[in-house]
Design an enzyme around this catalytic site. Structure first.
Site, PDB file in Angstrom:
ATOM      1  N   CYS A  94      22.178  66.251  73.262  1.00  0.00           N
ATOM      2  CA  CYS A  94      21.893  65.116  72.643  1.00  0.00           C
ATOM      3  C   CYS A  94      20.666  64.201  72.824  1.00  0.00           C
ATOM      4  O   CYS A  94      19.757  64.684  72.494  1.00  0.00           O
ATOM      5  CB  CYS A  94      23.157  64.269  72.625  1.00  0.00           C
ATOM      6  SG  CYS A  94      23.601  62.979  71.374  1.00  0.00           S
ATOM      7  N   HIS A 198      27.097  68.447  71.159  1.00  0.00           N
ATOM      8  CA  HIS A 198      27.922  68.096  72.781  1.00  0.00           C
ATOM      9  C   HIS A 198      28.813  69.407  72.858  1.00  0.00           C
ATOM     10  O   HIS A 198      29.879  69.373  72.796  1.00  0.00           O
ATOM     11  CB  HIS A 198      28.739  66.964  72.724  1.00  0.00           C
ATOM     12  CG  HIS A 198      27.871  65.604  72.588  1.00  0.00           C
ATOM     13  ND1 HIS A 198      27.565  64.727  73.973  1.00  0.00           N
ATOM     14  CD2 HIS A 198      27.566  64.837  71.697  1.00  0.00           C
ATOM     15  CE1 HIS A 198      27.069  63.883  73.754  1.00  0.00           C
ATOM     16  NE2 HIS A 198      26.913  63.903  72.242  1.00  0.00           N
ATOM     17  N   GLU A 200      29.626  70.187  75.698  1.00  0.00           N
ATOM     18  CA  GLU A 200      30.444  70.015  76.962  1.00  0.00           C
ATOM     19  C   GLU A 200      31.864  69.398  76.471  1.00  0.00           C
ATOM     20  O   GLU A 200      32.934  69.593  76.996  1.00  0.00           O
ATOM     21  CB  GLU A 200      29.646  68.960  77.933  1.00  0.00           C
ATOM     22  CG  GLU A 200      29.924  67.422  77.395  1.00  0.00           C
ATOM     23  CD  GLU A 200      29.031  67.231  76.222  1.00  0.00           C
ATOM     24  OE1 GLU A 200      29.198  65.740  75.911  1.00  0.00           O
ATOM     25  OE2 GLU A 200      28.133  67.880  75.973  1.00  0.00           O
TER      26      GLU A 200
END
Length: 222
Positions: A94, A198, A200
């Site tokens: 990001c 994202h 994660e």
């Protein structure tokens, strides 16, 4: 009280892949001696976060650009430049993709809703709720190899994006909703990838595990 924080999802993703996660707080000395930090690690992840100060890419601040932390910008730009110079495995997430682009002389769109007229990349502030969209990945690119598919479902939460692409970088992913660049990479490096989404936040995503695997190769060669 100020604090140096990192969302746990980043740490969990690295640890699930068998890596050791280290938080590197901003330090002004990195501008002069980034190797002090790069020597300690086998790969570098730049996490999401606050807007990059437009001064870093020679622009005036748009009213929508808020929350800048110049000391973080300077620290991450220094580490990013040096990591890619030394061919250290690198993943920008990001904001991290945006820093990667700025580090190579690129620029940013400061507010996508104002520039493009939609909220498709951050539909609800502060949450990934209803924040998924697909990204089309270039055939044969690093992004496609690590995602293991050419159309990748992503979790998105950003109001800025890349405009002019930095030196040596290639766009390798585009949002299917509007063709916004969502992945950039340096094909001359072993693993230098920036993604606007994202990974994660998605336990099924293979991206961070792929970086950790590349880090193992670096460690084995030392």
């Amino acid at each position: 009280m100020q604090a140096v924080l990192l969302p746990r999802s980043y740490v969990d993703a690295v640890q699930r892949a068998g890596g050791l996660a280290l938080l590197l707080p901003p330090d002004p000395l990195a501008g002069e001696e980034p190797d002090e930090w790069i020597d300690l690690i086998d790969a570098l992840v730049l996490a999401g976060g606050a807007d990059v100060d437009p001064a870093a890419y020679g622009a005036e601040r748009d009213p929508h650009t808020i929350g800048m932390v110049p000391e973080r910008d300077a620290f991450e730009l220094a580490l990013t430049k040096r990591a890619m110079e030394r061919d250290l495995p690198f993943l920008g997430i990001c904001r991290g993709m945006q820093v990667m682009n700025v580090a190579r002389g690129g620029t940013l769109v400061q507010d996508l809703p104002d520039d493009m007229g939609d909220e498709d990349h951050r539909r609800a502030l502060g949450t990934f709720e209803n924040a998924d969209h697909d990204v089309r990945l270039a055939d044969g690119s690093l992004a496609a190899r690590v995602a293991r598919e050419k159309v990748h479902s992503t979790q998105s939460h950003h109001h800025q994006g890349v405009r002019d692409i930095g030196d040596g970088l290639e766009v390798s992913g585009w949002a299917t909703v509007d063709d916004l660049p969502e992945a950039v990479e340096d094909p001359s490096r072993r693993f230098a990838l920036g993604v606007q989404w994202h990974p994660e936040a998605d336990e099924a995503s293979p991206l961070i595990a792929a970086l950790v695997e590349e880090a193992r190769s670096v460690r084995a060669q030392r």
